[in-house]
Structure formats: structure tokens, C-alpha cells
Design a protein around this motif. Structure first.
Motif, PDB file in Angstrom:
ATOM      1  N   LEU A  59       0.834  -1.202   0.000  1.00 23.56           N
ATOM      2  CA  LEU A  59       0.000   0.000   0.000  1.00 23.56           C
ATOM      3  C   LEU A  59       0.867   1.249   0.000  1.00 23.56           C
ATOM      4  O   LEU A  59       1.594   1.510   0.958  1.00 23.56           O
ATOM      5  N   SER A  60       0.775   2.010  -1.069  1.00 24.93           N
ATOM      6  CA  SER A  60       1.404   3.330  -1.110  1.00 24.93           C
ATOM      7  C   SER A  60       0.472   4.300  -0.381  1.00 24.93           C
ATOM      8  O   SER A  60      -0.609   3.929   0.084  1.00 24.93           O
ATOM      9  N   GLN A  61       0.876   5.557  -0.303  1.00 23.06           N
ATOM     10  CA  GLN A  61       0.027   6.541   0.365  1.00 23.06           C
ATOM     11  C   GLN A  61      -1.337   6.659  -0.317  1.00 23.06           C
ATOM     12  O   GLN A  61      -2.375   6.720   0.347  1.00 23.06           O
ATOM     13  N   SER A  62      -1.339   6.689  -1.649  1.00 20.12           N
ATOM     14  CA  SER A  62      -2.625   6.828  -2.349  1.00 20.12           C
ATOM     15  C   SER A  62      -3.466   5.559  -2.215  1.00 20.12           C
ATOM     16  O   SER A  62      -4.703   5.624  -2.152  1.00 20.12           O
ATOM     17  N   HIS A  63      -2.818   4.389  -2.147  1.00 19.85           N
ATOM     18  CA  HIS A  63      -3.557   3.147  -1.919  1.00 19.85           C
ATOM     19  C   HIS A  63      -4.174   3.138  -0.524  1.00 19.85           C
ATOM     20  O   HIS A  63      -5.312   2.688  -0.343  1.00 19.85           O
ATOM     21  N   ARG A  64      -3.416   3.628   0.464  1.00 18.23           N
ATOM     22  CA  ARG A  64      -3.952   3.677   1.833  1.00 18.23           C
ATOM     23  C   ARG A  64      -5.160   4.604   1.905  1.00 18.23           C
ATOM     24  O   ARG A  64      -6.157   4.297   2.564  1.00 18.23           O
ATOM     25  N   TYR A  65      -5.061   5.749   1.233  1.00 20.03           N
ATOM     26  CA  TYR A  65      -6.179   6.690   1.239  1.00 20.03           C
ATOM     27  C   TYR A  65      -7.409   6.070   0.578  1.00 20.03           C
ATOM     28  O   TYR A  65      -8.532   6.178   1.091  1.00 20.03           O
ATOM     29  N   ALA A  66      -7.192   5.409  -0.571  1.00 19.00           N
ATOM     30  CA  ALA A  66      -8.309   4.772  -1.282  1.00 19.00           C
ATOM     31  C   ALA A  66      -8.951   3.689  -0.419  1.00 19.00           C
ATOM     32  O   ALA A  66     -10.184   3.590  -0.338  1.00 19.00           O
ATOM     33  N   HIS A  67      -8.118   2.899   0.245  1.00 22.42           N
ATOM     34  CA  HIS A  67      -8.655   1.826   1.095  1.00 22.42           C
ATOM     35  C   HIS A  67      -9.456   2.406   2.252  1.00 22.42           C
ATOM     36  O   HIS A  67     -10.555   1.921   2.571  1.00 22.42           O
ATOM     37  N   ALA A  68      -8.936   3.455   2.871  1.00 26.13           N
ATOM     38  CA  ALA A  68      -9.659   4.093   3.982  1.00 26.13           C
ATOM     39  C   ALA A  68     -10.987   4.667   3.508  1.00 26.13           C
ATOM     40  O   ALA A  68     -12.010   4.569   4.202  1.00 26.13           O
ATOM     41  N   ALA A  69     -10.992   5.258   2.303  1.00 24.27           N
ATOM     42  CA  ALA A  69     -12.227   5.824   1.752  1.00 24.27           C
ATOM     43  C   ALA A  69     -13.246   4.724   1.466  1.00 24.27           C
ATOM     44  O   ALA A  69     -14.455   4.902   1.683  1.00 24.27           O
ATOM     45  N   MET A  70     -12.780   3.575   0.973  1.00 23.08           N
ATOM     46  CA  MET A  70     -13.677   2.454   0.691  1.00 23.08           C
ATOM     47  C   MET A  70     -14.278   1.895   1.982  1.00 23.08           C
ATOM     48  O   MET A  70     -15.485   1.615   2.050  1.00 23.08           O
ATOM     49  N   ILE A  71     -13.447   1.744   2.997  1.00 26.50           N
ATOM     50  CA  ILE A  71     -13.928   1.245   4.284  1.00 26.50           C
ATOM     51  C   ILE A  71     -14.945   2.213   4.882  1.00 26.50           C
ATOM     52  O   ILE A  71     -16.004   1.813   5.400  1.00 26.50           O
ATOM     53  N   ASP A  72     -14.649   3.509   4.789  1.00 21.64           N
ATOM     54  CA  ASP A  72     -15.571   4.508   5.336  1.00 21.64           C
ATOM     55  C   ASP A  72     -16.913   4.469   4.601  1.00 21.64           C
ATOM     56  O   ASP A  72     -17.978   4.566   5.229  1.00 21.64           O
ATOM     57  N   ALA A  73     -16.872   4.323   3.272  1.00 14.46           N
ATOM     58  CA  ALA A  73     -18.112   4.241   2.503  1.00 14.46           C
ATOM     59  C   ALA A  73     -18.918   3.019   2.918  1.00 14.46           C
ATOM     60  O   ALA A  73     -20.148   3.077   3.040  1.00 14.46           O
ATOM     61  N   ALA A  74     -18.237   1.909   3.144  1.00 14.39           N
ATOM     62  CA  ALA A  74     -18.918   0.672   3.521  1.00 14.39           C
ATOM     63  C   ALA A  74     -19.549   0.778   4.908  1.00 14.39           C
ATOM     64  O   ALA A  74     -20.670   0.308   5.128  1.00 14.39           O
ATOM     65  N   ARG A  75     -18.856   1.394   5.828  1.00 16.20           N
ATOM     66  CA  ARG A  75     -19.321   1.427   7.208  1.00 16.20           C
ATOM     67  C   ARG A  75     -20.252   2.594   7.499  1.00 16.20           C
ATOM     68  O   ARG A  75     -21.056   2.528   8.439  1.00 16.20           O
ATOM     69  N   ASN A  76     -20.151   3.662   6.703  1.00 20.01           N
ATOM     70  CA  ASN A  76     -20.924   4.864   7.021  1.00 20.01           C
ATOM     71  C   ASN A  76     -21.812   5.353   5.882  1.00 20.01           C
ATOM     72  O   ASN A  76     -22.246   6.505   5.880  1.00 20.01           O
ATOM     73  N   GLY A  77     -22.072   4.478   4.913  1.00 24.18           N
ATOM     74  CA  GLY A  77     -22.996   4.844   3.844  1.00 24.18           C
ATOM     75  C   GLY A  77     -22.468   5.900   2.907  1.00 24.18           C
ATOM     76  O   GLY A  77     -23.206   6.766   2.444  1.00 24.18           O
ATOM     77  N   GLY A  78     -21.170   5.848   2.601  1.00 22.34           N
ATOM     78  CA  GLY A  78     -20.575   6.824   1.697  1.00 22.34           C
ATOM     79  C   GLY A  78     -20.706   6.421   0.241  1.00 22.34           C
ATOM     80  O   GLY A  78     -21.203   5.348  -0.099  1.00 22.34           O
TER      81      GLY A  78
END
Length: 280
Positions: free
Chosen positions: A29-48
Motif C-alpha cells: 500500500l502506497s500513500q494513495s492506496h492507503r487513502y483509497a482503502h480508507a475511503a472504501m472502508i468509510d463508505a462501507a461502514r458509514n454509507g458513503g
């Protein structure tokens, strides 16, 4: 693809570039991969609502696989994956079918669109009130039609009080990011204004080195035994055009190193030198 001769030459018992992601420890995971993964997890858990975009070979499918593995481990998010192969033919009706099938494979699917829409809303609300969250994941989303993308927004608006009951994650090539540009696609503004775009950038020099070291360490080899000093700079130069466009992505690195290693084995070189990488 590494040849058998190359595998023997470098004393490798497993190809570091073939089926190279088999568990979480294999994921770089590069920095941009980490950001993308965090955004995906947030969408899944918080209806993003998020779109993960990147060039071919940037690691989009790996990000999707990691998301699903992480959510399955946590156990409180239901992942909905439409299986229609040609995403250009994917309609809202297909997506409703996918939601019903993935939430309850044995549930009879209502025939009319109105009945089916009510069925999906009821299933999502019931599941949400039972403590579950839901995320719709669509890969190859750059092929989605404009009407389908607009209808995704209406699905995303299903709420239980103040809480969204369905997160949406789109994964696609850079054409998806272009589609989500308000300047060129004003007809998509109702989706664009609500969708977060996470782009997978080319790897930096440090990330390139870290990625290569991980690939070799996962097959029990030190990268320094195979690659001579200066290999990182050679990879960066070889994968960057004179105009400055960078193709320093995982798949491109894999293919270039495999080609260079085959060349080194052919000439009997003990290591892959920067010159060999330049010629590969």
C-alpha cells in the motif's frame, strides 16, 4: 512471465510476479492506496459514495479484494457484488436483483420494478435495523451508463432515519474519473457532487523500492540477490516517458522486471543490472 530457465538461474522456487497476492501480507500500500482503502472502508461502514480510479495495473482489483477481505473479517457489513460481466449492460434492475440475491439467496424476486424496488428497500431496512451495514461494490465502473450511475444515487439515498443503509464503491479506470468531471459531464452533477474520487497514483521512488522488496521477500528471496544496485532508478526511468507520464504501477513493474530477469538469465548475468533494465 519468468521462464523455467530464469527461475533456476536465480534459484527461485516461486514466481514473485504470478498469483502474487494470496493474503493480506502480500498487499503493498502506497500513500494513495492507503487513502483509497480508507475511503472504501468509510463508505462501507458509514454509507458513503466513493469512486476509486486508476490506470490499468495500478492495483484497483487488489484494493477491491482487500476491501472485501477486511469487511468479511469484521463480519457486520454485507457486500453486494453484481456479477453482470459487461458493466455497460448493467442496469438498475440488475443491481436490484444483485441486492436481493446477496442479502437473501433464497428470497423470491418480485417481477415488477415497483414491487422489486419496495422489496429491496424493505430488505435493506430490516437488515440495517438488525445491526448490519451494506456496501454495493461495482468493478469496471468506467463502463457504466449515465442512466445507471444516476440511478445508483437514488439507491444510495435510501435511509433509516438519518442513516444511509447502503454505501457505494465504484472501481474503474481513469475514464471513470473523467466521467465524474462536472465541467465535461454536467448531466452527471447530481452524482458528481456526492461522490468522493480516490485516485491510485504512480508509485514514488521509495514506494517502488518497497514494492519490489516485498515481492521478493514473499517468495523467500532478498531483492539484492537478484537486482544490482541502481535498479530502482533504472525502473523509474524506464517507466517514465520523456513527457513526464509515469507508468510506475505494480503491473508495469512486474512485467518489466520479469522481462529483464529473462534477459539476464539468457546472457548468464548473476544480477539484473540497470543496463539490462534499460534494454528490456
Amino acid at each position: 512471465m519468468l521462464t523455467p530457465t530464469t527461475m533456476k538461474h536465480f534459484k527461485l522456487f516461486r514466481n514473485p510476479f504470478l498469483d502474487d497476492v494470496q493474503e493480506d501480507r502480500d498487499v503493498f500500500l502506497s500513500q494513495s492506496h492507503r487513502y483509497a482503502h480508507a475511503a472504501m472502508i468509510d463508505a462501507a461502514r458509514n454509507g458513503g459514495f466513493v469512486a476509486v480510479c486508476g490506470e490499468c495495473g495500478a492495483g484497483k482489483s487488489v484494493m477491491r479484494r482487500k476491501l472485501i477481505a477486511d469487511l468479511n473479517n469484521e463480519g457486520d457489513v454485507r457486500v453486494i457484488l453484481p456479477q453482470t460481466i459487461d458493466k455497460g449492460q448493467l442496469t438498475s434492475n440488475h443491481i436490484l436483483d444483485a441486492i436481493i440475491m446477496d442479502l437473501d439467496p433464497d428470497a423470491p424476486i418480485r417481477r415488477t420494478r415497483e414491487a422489486k424496488a419496495r422489496q429491496v428497500q424493505r430488505m435493506l431496512l430490516d437488515s440495517s435495523r438488525a445491526g448490519m451495514r451494506h456496501v454495493l461494490v461495482i468493478e469496471e465502473a468506467h463502463d457504466l451508463s449515465v442512466p445507471t450511475m444516476k440511478q445508483l444515487k437514488r439507491l444510495w439515498e435510501i435511509e433509516d432515519g438519518y442513516r444511509k443503509v447502503l454505501g457505494i464503491v465504484l472501481v474503474g479506470q481513469q475514464e471513470l474519473a473523467a466521467r465524474l468531471n462536472r465541467q465535461t459531464h454536467p448531466e452527471m452533477r447530481e452524482v458528481i457532487l456526492r461522490c468522493l474520487i480516490a485516485t491510485l497514483d504512480p508509485l514514488s521512488r521509495d514506494d517502488c523500492e518497497g514494492y519490489v522488496k516485498l515481492k521478493f521477500s514473499r517468495v523467500g528471496k532478498d531483492a539484492g540477490e537478484v537486482l544490482a544496485d541502481g535498479y530502482v532508478d533504472a525502473l523509474m526511468a524506464r517507466l517514465t516517458t520523456r513527457q513526464g507520464w509515469s507508468a510506475v504501477y505494480p503491473l508495469y513493474i512486474n512485467n518489466l522486471l520479469a522481462k529483464a530477469m529473462n534477459m539476464a538469465a539468457q546472457i548468464g548475468a548473476p544480477q539484473v543490472t540497470p543496463d539490462i533494465i534499460e534494454e528490456a
